[in-house]
Write an enzyme that holds these catalytic residues in place. Structure first.
Site, PDB file in Angstrom:
ATOM      1  N   TYR A  33      -0.272  -1.051   0.554  1.00 41.31           N
ATOM      2  CA  TYR A  33       0.488  -2.300   0.526  1.00 41.31           C
ATOM      3  C   TYR A  33       0.259  -3.087   1.803  1.00 41.31           C
ATOM      4  O   TYR A  33      -0.285  -2.572   2.780  1.00 41.31           O
ATOM      5  CB  TYR A  33       1.980  -2.031   0.304  1.00 41.31           C
ATOM      6  CG  TYR A  33       2.733  -1.516   1.514  1.00 41.31           C
ATOM      7  CD1 TYR A  33       2.532  -0.215   1.980  1.00 41.31           C
ATOM      8  CD2 TYR A  33       3.648  -2.318   2.195  1.00 41.31           C
ATOM      9  CE1 TYR A  33       3.226   0.263   3.086  1.00 41.31           C
ATOM     10  CE2 TYR A  33       4.346  -1.843   3.301  1.00 41.31           C
ATOM     11  CZ  TYR A  33       4.127  -0.552   3.741  1.00 41.31           C
ATOM     12  OH  TYR A  33       4.802  -0.082   4.838  1.00 41.31           O
ATOM     13  N   LYS A 148      -2.196   2.201   5.405  1.00 44.00           N
ATOM     14  CA  LYS A 148      -0.910   1.614   5.007  1.00 44.00           C
ATOM     15  C   LYS A 148      -0.608   2.004   3.562  1.00 44.00           C
ATOM     16  O   LYS A 148      -0.654   1.196   2.627  1.00 44.00           O
ATOM     17  CB  LYS A 148      -0.902   0.086   5.212  1.00 44.00           C
ATOM     18  CG  LYS A 148       0.524  -0.471   5.283  1.00 44.00           C
ATOM     19  CD  LYS A 148       0.540  -1.842   5.908  1.00 44.00           C
ATOM     20  CE  LYS A 148       1.866  -2.551   5.764  1.00 44.00           C
ATOM     21  NZ  LYS A 148       2.984  -1.951   6.496  1.00 44.00           N
ATOM     22  N   GLU A 180       6.042   5.630  16.657  1.00 42.28           N
ATOM     23  CA  GLU A 180       6.318   4.221  16.337  1.00 42.28           C
ATOM     24  C   GLU A 180       7.645   4.168  15.586  1.00 42.28           C
ATOM     25  O   GLU A 180       8.289   5.199  15.373  1.00 42.28           O
ATOM     26  CB  GLU A 180       5.192   3.628  15.492  1.00 42.28           C
ATOM     27  CG  GLU A 180       4.985   4.353  14.171  1.00 42.28           C
ATOM     28  CD  GLU A 180       3.767   3.876  13.391  1.00 42.28           C
ATOM     29  OE1 GLU A 180       3.441   2.685  13.446  1.00 42.28           O
ATOM     30  OE2 GLU A 180       3.155   4.721  12.703  1.00 42.28           O
ATOM     31  N   LEU A 205       0.326   3.448  12.456  1.00 42.83           N
ATOM     32  CA  LEU A 205      -0.251   2.319  11.727  1.00 42.83           C
ATOM     33  C   LEU A 205      -0.698   1.282  12.766  1.00 42.83           C
ATOM     34  O   LEU A 205       0.075   0.965  13.677  1.00 42.83           O
ATOM     35  CB  LEU A 205       0.809   1.687  10.815  1.00 42.83           C
ATOM     36  CG  LEU A 205       0.247   0.543   9.966  1.00 42.83           C
ATOM     37  CD1 LEU A 205      -0.520   1.104   8.770  1.00 42.83           C
ATOM     38  CD2 LEU A 205       1.351  -0.378   9.490  1.00 42.83           C
TER      39      LEU A 205
END
Ligand code: PLP
Length: 285
Positions: A33, A148, A180, A205
């Site tokens: 996505y 992702k 993160e 990511l």
């Protein structure tokens, strides 16, 4: 008004937008996505999001059903049809719906491509003024966080834990270091004014907003170190913030209930937010 969504070539009311229960996105989270911000009816930093989309699908050997140029056209048409001024465009591509449930890639399957929009006043979000609280949770994700993927259960659980604690984000911890946020990149500004954010690798990511903020900061001669940092380093820092397409630059004012510095948004964070907004407006398409 029922918003308009895009499903495999058609623009349809969101309430009628459907995919098969055999879709591999649904059965296996076999999909990718992207989320792009919209400001003034235009896409922010979209080339960066489309480049990451192409990389992510490549890493799982999934062929996009449309060219990147066509995908951007569809994004723009969806923005226009929904009269979206400020918000987000979500897009997802999965390996498609087969006749059954085989783990290995079925041959000749047409990937599913869907998009929808949501309204969000990113610029005037109250949390940009107040800052957000984060909690920490163990990072229990898989080893290819650079992709992702729509497999987001670890982040769902992390962000639910944050919500239950009255926090807006969860910073995930691995080997004593912050990787993160559940849906954002993490930064700190040290007492000697060095901007620190974890280096890109399979462990995080590669955030599009992170990339733009690092570049904008470098252009302004700010010192940057791309390396892991710990929660204790973050709590001893001058400032902390999170970045993402839906937040831009967002001050982090507490971690696990302990204040970062004086518990207020930092001056550099506020400045970087302004600089990012300027960049977003100037380059939106
Ligand atoms: N890290 C994770 C795990 C994310 O899910 C996201 C966004 O969803 C980000 C970082 C921020 O990425 P971007 O700035 O491209 O939105």
């Amino acid at each position: 008004m029922d918003p308009i969504a895009y499903v495999n070539g058609s623009f349809v009311p969101l309430s009628e937008a459907k995919v098969s229960i055999l879709d591999r996105g649904f059965l296996f989270a076999d999909g990718i996505y992207e989320v792009s911000a919209v400001l003034d009816g235009k896409l922010v930093d979209n080339a960066s999001h489309l480049a990451r989309l192409q990389r992510s699908v490549g890493e799982i050997s999934l062929e996009l059903p449309e060219s990147l140029e066509r995908i951007e056209e569809i994004q723009k048409e969806l923005i226009a049809r929904n009269k979206l001024e400020s918000g987000l465009v979500y897009l997802e591509v999965t390996r498609g719906a087969d006749k059954g449930r085989d783990f290995a890639f079925p041959k000749g399957l047409k990937p599913t491509l869907i998009m929808f929009t949501s309204v969000k006043d990113i610029i005037n979000a109250p949390s940009a003024r107040t800052g957000i609280a984060v909690i920490t949770v163990p990072d229990i994700r898989w080893e290819r966080r650079d992709i992702k993927s729509v497999a987001l259960l670890a982040q769902v659980l992390a962000k639910q834990a944050a919500a239950e604690a009255g926090a807006a984000e969860a910073w995930m911890i691995e080997d004593g270091m912050v990787t993160e946020g559940g849906s954002s990149s993490a930064f700190i500004l040290t007492q000697d004014n060095v901007l620190v954010t974890r280096h890109n690798s399979n462990e995080i990511l590669p955030g599009c907003t992170r990339k733009a903020v690092v570049k904008l900061a470098q252009e302004r001669q700010l010192r940057i170190e791309e390396r892991p940092f710990s929660v204790s380093e973050a709590l001893a820092a001058k400032e902390a913030f999170a970045t993402s397409a839906s937040l831009f630059v967002q001050p982090v004012v507490s971690i696990d209930g302990k204040p970062v510095a004086d518990g207020k948004p930092g001056a550099m964070t506020n400045r970087l937010r302004e600089i990012y907004i300027e960049f977003a407006r100037a380059t939106a398409v």
